[in-house]
Write a protein that holds these residues in place. Structure first.
Motif, PDB file in Angstrom:
ATOM      1  N   ALA A  68      20.862 -38.690  -8.964  1.00 20.61           N
ATOM      2  CA  ALA A  68      20.995 -37.743 -10.070  1.00 20.61           C
ATOM      3  C   ALA A  68      21.844 -36.529  -9.706  1.00 20.61           C
ATOM      4  O   ALA A  68      22.615 -36.030 -10.532  1.00 20.61           O
ATOM      5  CB  ALA A  68      19.615 -37.301 -10.546  1.00 20.61           C
ATOM      6  N   GLU A  69      21.714 -36.037  -8.469  1.00 23.16           N
ATOM      7  CA  GLU A  69      22.391 -34.791  -8.115  1.00 23.16           C
ATOM      8  C   GLU A  69      23.906 -34.884  -8.240  1.00 23.16           C
ATOM      9  O   GLU A  69      24.574 -33.919  -8.626  1.00 23.16           O
ATOM     10  CB  GLU A  69      22.011 -34.375  -6.694  1.00 23.16           C
ATOM     11  N   SER A  70      24.484 -36.034  -7.921  1.00 16.83           N
ATOM     12  CA  SER A  70      25.939 -36.172  -7.967  1.00 16.83           C
ATOM     13  C   SER A  70      26.421 -37.071  -9.101  1.00 16.83           C
ATOM     14  O   SER A  70      27.613 -37.323  -9.229  1.00 16.83           O
ATOM     15  CB  SER A  70      26.457 -36.721  -6.630  1.00 16.83           C
ATOM     16  N   ALA A  71      25.500 -37.552  -9.922  1.00 13.59           N
ATOM     17  CA  ALA A  71      25.882 -38.428 -11.043  1.00 13.59           C
ATOM     18  C   ALA A  71      26.386 -37.600 -12.216  1.00 13.59           C
ATOM     19  O   ALA A  71      26.052 -36.412 -12.353  1.00 13.59           O
ATOM     20  CB  ALA A  71      24.691 -39.274 -11.472  1.00 13.59           C
ATOM     21  N   ALA A 118      16.431 -40.789  -9.735  1.00 12.65           N
ATOM     22  CA  ALA A 118      16.379 -39.544  -8.960  1.00 12.65           C
ATOM     23  C   ALA A 118      17.314 -39.564  -7.752  1.00 12.65           C
ATOM     24  O   ALA A 118      17.939 -38.547  -7.421  1.00 12.65           O
ATOM     25  CB  ALA A 118      14.950 -39.261  -8.516  1.00 12.65           C
ATOM     26  N   PHE A 119      17.455 -40.727  -7.097  1.00  8.85           N
ATOM     27  CA  PHE A 119      18.219 -40.763  -5.851  1.00  8.85           C
ATOM     28  C   PHE A 119      19.705 -40.455  -6.040  1.00  8.85           C
ATOM     29  O   PHE A 119      20.380 -40.015  -5.110  1.00  8.85           O
ATOM     30  CB  PHE A 119      18.050 -42.129  -5.154  1.00  8.85           C
ATOM     31  N   SER A 122      15.984 -51.019  -6.084  1.00  7.99           N
ATOM     32  CA  SER A 122      14.892 -50.263  -6.698  1.00  7.99           C
ATOM     33  C   SER A 122      14.120 -51.089  -7.715  1.00  7.99           C
ATOM     34  O   SER A 122      12.998 -50.749  -8.085  1.00  7.99           O
ATOM     35  CB  SER A 122      15.445 -49.019  -7.395  1.00  7.99           C
ATOM     36  N   GLY A 123      14.744 -52.166  -8.184  1.00  9.66           N
ATOM     37  CA  GLY A 123      14.131 -52.967  -9.239  1.00  9.66           C
ATOM     38  C   GLY A 123      14.393 -52.431 -10.623  1.00  9.66           C
ATOM     39  O   GLY A 123      13.878 -52.952 -11.617  1.00  9.66           O
ATOM     40  N   ASN A 168      21.327 -37.727 -17.509  1.00 12.72           N
ATOM     41  CA  ASN A 168      20.988 -37.082 -16.244  1.00 12.72           C
ATOM     42  C   ASN A 168      20.090 -35.879 -16.507  1.00 12.72           C
ATOM     43  O   ASN A 168      20.519 -34.888 -17.107  1.00 12.72           O
ATOM     44  CB  ASN A 168      22.261 -36.638 -15.525  1.00 12.72           C
ATOM     45  N   THR A 169      18.849 -35.955 -16.084  1.00 12.64           N
ATOM     46  CA  THR A 169      17.876 -34.882 -16.305  1.00 12.64           C
ATOM     47  C   THR A 169      17.757 -33.951 -15.099  1.00 12.64           C
ATOM     48  O   THR A 169      16.866 -33.102 -15.056  1.00 12.64           O
ATOM     49  CB  THR A 169      16.493 -35.475 -16.631  1.00 12.64           C
TER      50      THR A 169
END
Length: 606
Positions: free
Chosen positions: A392-395, A389-390, A154-155, A416-417
């Protein structure tokens, strides 16, 4: 650090009670001390050289770690496929195990003796771990190179994209992703035949992590990020070539790799996964879990002992929470108070931007107060960023990534937002202390900056030390002038309760046959955590058995050592110097830390 103390003590013991000692006798003593010191220095240098060679060869086998260290020579390399990696690591450890056996610990200086004790313990524990089937569980929703690779691409992570050579390096590195991922499939398939699989509920969480990278246009890929931000200084020819190369990489290599893995998980792996969640249901599971306890906590405690400690702590902290409820004059019982804190909008941020700003503001407040309890601080700073974002759901709700070894990249405090209801306002102070300063950022950044540590100690660590320190750091909040608001103090109790519940839930899941639902129910009943947060926590404990035990048990040990030092030294005890002693030699197993602190206390008393 210890060497001057020990040499001084040696001279003092020889000369004590010998007021009539002649100059000749004193000269002989000094010559003996000098000879011992010279031999120690020579043997220590040989030993440290051995450790540095071991570290360098280890990094050669884990080039992703080399990139984290800021070593650009590794940026075009990926990890080896798992079977080859295992063969090479086994050979590496066998080689250095034999070399270590040729070292006489008594000939080393005190700092090197600590290194010797640490690496010997690590090698012995690794041998124990080979008895189990960890190789069949190479990824989970919390941990895996599939996510690290995406972050690099992603950089926005450690992989640099500053020069044309950097862009070409990632193109070369990416070629190794598919072979590595194929080896992951092979290992997981073998695990199916051996009865060693991820729980179904955990494997299902992997699917969206892979599916997120299945796109139909390269420009929609996370891996397109470096192209979006390509430096203007690149020539037109290089820009055109790199755009075409990244389009090809994404659509012909990366997308198929992630898509194939998502399909494998859905069609082959998940249908045959176990429905149980604890390690006790795996072959040799009880012993495996006990190994994980020792691996993560570095302590010799049984699951039953830890479970009982956790139950007592949960009860104690609930009593403290009730005091807060009474202080803010909430009318109702504790469960009603929990529900009020979960449901009332006043306790939550209205936007991701507001959430990030709150942590940036509290950073400034804490930075001014650090000198109250510390006489050292890392040179590297840290920044606050939202989780990508990629993932975030499980972090997790928050995490910390250390600065680069060369200091060019700061540490990162990730928030985590994804779900604002999992980020209450009342945890801002305590979470900042834990993840950043004086918690993880202090400990990890300082460890990397210490000049006289071997590389393997600068850039490795122990969960009980790192997380124990971070939780201990939270307990310093009032001494730092924080937690003056009762709700912020409640936030501290929330964090402490989370770590106490982990002792109960982790052991419940992996040693006492608890179900996922049972663990979730326990945590909801004993805290005001959002249900989504509780579910993520419980699934984390399922995936990482024993890891979550380290926080509270590590904190207990550090607090125990502080109390010991204060009692032994009395008026001579200096909390700033105690904190320096805990941090100045880097992360280590708790029994080795205890021995070190007791030596320091004895030297202070002499």
């Amino acid at each position: 650090m210890f060497k001057p103390l020990l040499v001084a003590a040696t001279i003092a013991s020889v000369l004590a009670g010998c007021n009539s000692t002649t100059q000749t006798t004193q000269t002989v003593v000094e010559q003996k001390v000098e000879k011992i010191t010279t031999v120690s220095s020579q043997e220590t240098k040989k030993f440290n050289d051995l450790l540095d060679r071991f570290f360098a060869e280890s990094i050669d086998l884990t080039p992703i770690d080399g990139t984290y260290l800021g070593e650009r020579t590794y940026n075009d390399k990926f990890e080896l496929p798992l079977p080859l990696s295992k063969v090479k690591f086994d050979a590496l450890y066998d080689k250095y195990d034999a070399l270590l056996k040729g070292i006489d610990r008594a000939t080393l200086d005190p700092q090197a003796q600590i290194s010797y004790d640490i690496i010997l313990r690590d090698f012995d524990l690794r041998k124990q771990g080979k008895l189990f089937g960890d190789e069949y569980l190479p990824i989970n929703q919390m941990d895996g190179l599939h996510n690290e690779f995406a972050a690099f691409g992603s950089g926005e992570s450690a992989q640099p994209f500053e020069t044309v050579e950097d862009y070409d390096a990632f193109l070369a590195r990416a070629k190794g992703f598919q072979p590595w991922l194929d080896s992951v499939k092979t290992a997981m398939t073998t695990g199916l035949s051996q009865g060693v699989t991820l729980p179904k509920v955990i494997a299902e969480k992997l699917v969206p992590q892979f599916a997120a990278h299945v796109v139909y246009n390269a420009e929609d890929s996370l891996f397109w990020g470096p192209i979006k931000h390509m430096p203007e200084s690149f020539s037109k020819e290089d820009k055109k070539r790199l755009v075409e190369a990244y389009q090809t990489l994404i659509m012909e290599n990366i997308v198929p790799a992630y898509r194939d893995m998502a399909e494998y998980l859905e069609e082959i792996y998940i249908p045959h996964c176990r429905t149980s969640v604890g390690y006790s249901s795996l072959p040799n599971g009880q012993k495996w879990y006990q190994y994980e306890i020792e691996h993560h906590t570095t302590l010799s405690l049984t699951a039953e002992e830890i479970h009982e400690i956790g139950l007592k702590e949960v009860s104690r902290i609930l009593s403290e929470m009730k005091k807060v409820k009474d202080t803010v004059k909430f009318e109702g019982d504790l469960p009603a108070f929990f529900n009020h804190l979960r449901e009332s909008d006043e306790f939550y941020f209205s936007s991701p931007e507001e959430l990030i700003k709150a942590y940036e503001d509290v950073k400034k407040k804490i930075d001014t107060r650090i000198p109250l309890l510390f006489n050292i601080a890392p040179k590297a700073d840290y920044v606050v960023r939202p989780v990508e974002a990629f993932r975030a759901e499980s972090a997790p709700g928050a995490s910390y990534q250390g600065p680069s070894a060369d200091g060019t990249k700061p540490g990162v405090f990730y928030i985590n937002t994804f779900n604002l209801k999992a980020q209450p306002k009342f945890i801002v102070e305590t979470l900042s202390i834990h993840e950043a300063a004086p918690g993880h950022h202090f400990q990890i950044a300082l460890q990397q900056e210490i000049d006289n540590l071997p590389m393997f100690r600068k850039f490795s660590g122990y969960t009980a030390f790192a997380e124990g320190w971070a939780l201990y750091a939270e307990s310093l909040g009032k001494e730092l002038g924080l937690f003056t608001d009762p709700y912020q103090w409640y936030g501290r109790l929330v964090d402490e309760q989370l770590r106490a519940m982990r002792l109960v839930v982790d052991t419940g899941l992996h040693a006492k046959g608890w179900t996922r639902e049972q663990a979730i129910e326990f945590m909801l009943a004993n805290s005001s955590m959002a249900e989504t947060d509780v579910v993520a926590e419980v699934e984390r404990y399922i995936a990482w058995p024993g890891q979550a035990l380290s926080y509270k048990l590590g904190q207990f040990k550090i607090r125990e050592l502080r109390d010991y030092a204060a009692n032994e030294l009395g008026d001579k005890f200096d909390v700033k110097e105690f904190h320096t002693q805990i941090l100045i030699d880097g992360s280590m197993p708790m029994n080795i830390l205890e021995a070190k602190i007791k030596r320091w206390v004895a030297a202070q008393k002499a």
